[in-house]
Design an enzyme around this catalytic site. Structure first.
Site, PDB file in Angstrom:
ATOM      1  N   LYS A   1      -8.498  -2.511   0.343  1.00 12.73           N
ATOM      2  CA  LYS A   1      -7.070  -2.814   0.528  1.00 12.73           C
ATOM      3  C   LYS A   1      -6.849  -4.322   0.680  1.00 12.73           C
ATOM      4  CE  LYS A   1      -5.896   1.650   2.593  1.00 12.73           C
ATOM      5  NZ  LYS A   1      -5.600   2.447   3.796  1.00 12.73           N
TER       6      LYS A   1
ATOM      7  N   GLN B   1      -5.521   1.526  10.152  1.00 13.88           N
ATOM      8  CA  GLN B   1      -6.345   2.479   9.401  1.00 13.88           C
ATOM      9  C   GLN B   1      -6.660   3.700  10.273  1.00 13.88           C
ATOM     10  OE1 GLN B   1      -7.018   2.275   6.136  1.00 13.88           O
ATOM     11  NE2 GLN B   1      -8.237   4.143   6.130  1.00 13.88           N
TER      12      GLN B   1
ATOM     13  N   ASP C   1       2.575   1.921   5.772  1.00 17.75           N
ATOM     14  CA  ASP C   1       2.092   3.244   5.369  1.00 17.75           C
ATOM     15  C   ASP C   1       3.215   4.261   5.216  1.00 17.75           C
ATOM     16  OD1 ASP C   1      -0.728   3.628   4.956  1.00 17.75           O
ATOM     17  OD2 ASP C   1      -1.032   2.976   7.024  1.00 17.75           O
TER      18      ASP C   1
HETATM   19  N1  GUN Z   1      -6.678   7.093   6.391  1.00 21.21           N
HETATM   20  C1  GUN Z   1      -6.743   7.860   5.271  1.00 21.21           C
HETATM   21  N2  GUN Z   1      -5.715   7.589   4.444  1.00 21.21           N
HETATM   22  C2  GUN Z   1      -4.973   6.636   5.046  1.00 21.21           C
HETATM   23  C3  GUN Z   1      -3.786   5.946   4.671  1.00 21.21           C
HETATM   24  O1  GUN Z   1      -3.183   6.162   3.609  1.00 21.21           O
HETATM   25  N3  GUN Z   1      -3.353   5.012   5.569  1.00 21.21           N
HETATM   26  C4  GUN Z   1      -3.996   4.764   6.744  1.00 21.21           C
HETATM   27  N4  GUN Z   1      -3.473   3.849   7.556  1.00 21.21           N
HETATM   28  N5  GUN Z   1      -5.089   5.405   7.122  1.00 21.21           N
HETATM   29  C5  GUN Z   1      -5.583   6.326   6.272  1.00 21.21           C
END
Ligand code: GUN
Length: 293
Positions: free
Chosen positions: A53, A97, A120
């Site tokens: 990311k 995350q 998100d």
């Molecule tokens: N863990 C698994 N998928 C995601 C996501 O799309 N965003 C975040 N913040 N954590 C995750």
């Protein structure tokens, strides 16, 4: 011929358009979008996602503010850190995350992120906005994985109205927001989960299958209706015997070999949904930046 939905290629295209948009915004407003990326602990999969990311964000001109915190951090300390990120004017998007360690109430943390900086789209305000809007508009902060899945579907067929869609999995991250997006596309949506009865039969009626259950190769070829579009969200690390040797392999929630014989189009794992999730995060960060102007 079955179309392979190349998420990697689609993500490159989306990233290029975001990069151009950011270049123009930077010229006009003398500032780049900023994204705070918070990781707690050292879960291997989370480290891989966070690295991918941050790399992609930098490539399109987003400034990264990363915090890598100890696994045993208290909830109070984490809330304090988020409070500072909420106030920081250089930061337009905040991503924490998931999953978080047991001592931390995940929903409490997500609720604490300023909804305008919710990269998100997990904050209840953004979940609500997504639910009540009749159309996907440019201001919405939309959960990245389901939005990526929708763009992949639309790369095969722009108009999804009237299609029967089944979503396997009812998570807040994928299943529920995916249903909201497909309702807006006028699909008839079924959400299946671990207690669903006659899953193969229900699946056989679906023109669109979104598999997000975290069970390796659970969806069999027999479950797929002829000419269905199949999007596989699963990323499962398994061990497989190949030429008498045990090898680590990443597979999705769909038995790809079987399903691709029936489907009109199918997304592979890896190279499918994963890159699109990241591209949609960059889209949300840019959206939050533009919303703040
Ligand atoms: N863990 C698994 N998928 C995601 C996501 O799309 N965003 C975040 N913040 N954590 C995750």
């Amino acid at each position: 011929m079955t179309k392979i939905i190349n998420g990697k290629k689609l993500a490159i295209k989306l990233k290029e358009s975001i990069k151009n948009e950011i270049t123009n915004l930077k010229k006009k407003y003398k500032r780049s979008p900023g994204l705070a990326v918070v990781q707690v602990g050292n879960i291997a999969a989370s480290s891989i996602y966070v690295k991918a990311k941050t790399k992609s964000a930098r490539e399109v001109g987003i400034r990264i503010f990363d915090s890598h915190l100890k696994k045993n951090i208290s909830e109070k300390k984490l809330l304090n850190i988020i409070s500072k990120l909420n106030k920081n004017k250089k930061i337009d998007g905040i991503l924490v995350q998931l999953p978080l360690p047991k001592q931390i109430d995940e929903q409490k943390i997500l609720n604490y992120i300023n909804p305008e900086k919710d990269a998100d789209g997990f904050h209840p305000i953004n979940v609500g906005k997504l639910s009540i809007s009749n159309k996907i508009n440019n201001n919405l902060l939309i959960p990245c994985t389901p939005y990526g899945c929708l763009l992949m579907l639309k790369s095969v067929k722009e108009n999804l109205a009237g299609k029967n869609a089944i979503i396997l999995g009812r998570s807040n991250i994928v299943g529920k927001p995916m249903a909201q997006l497909l309702i807006k596309e006028s699909c008839t949506v079924t959400i299946a989960h671990s207690k669903t009865k006659n899953l193969p039969i229900i699946c056989q009626n679906a023109d669109i299958v979104i598999a997000a259950i975290g069970k390796p190769e659970k969806v069999k070829g027999k479950w797929i209706k002829k000419n269905a579009i199949v999007i596989d969200v699963g990323i499962n690390r398994i061990q497989k015997k190949i030429n008498n040797e045990i090898k680590n392999k990443i597979v999705g929630d769909v038995n790809y070999k079987e399903a691709q014989k029936k489907a009109r189009a199918i997304s592979p794992v890896p190279g499918g949904v994963g890159p699109m999730t990241i591209a949609c995060l960059l889209r949300n960060t840019t959206t939050a930046f533009k919303n703040s102007l």
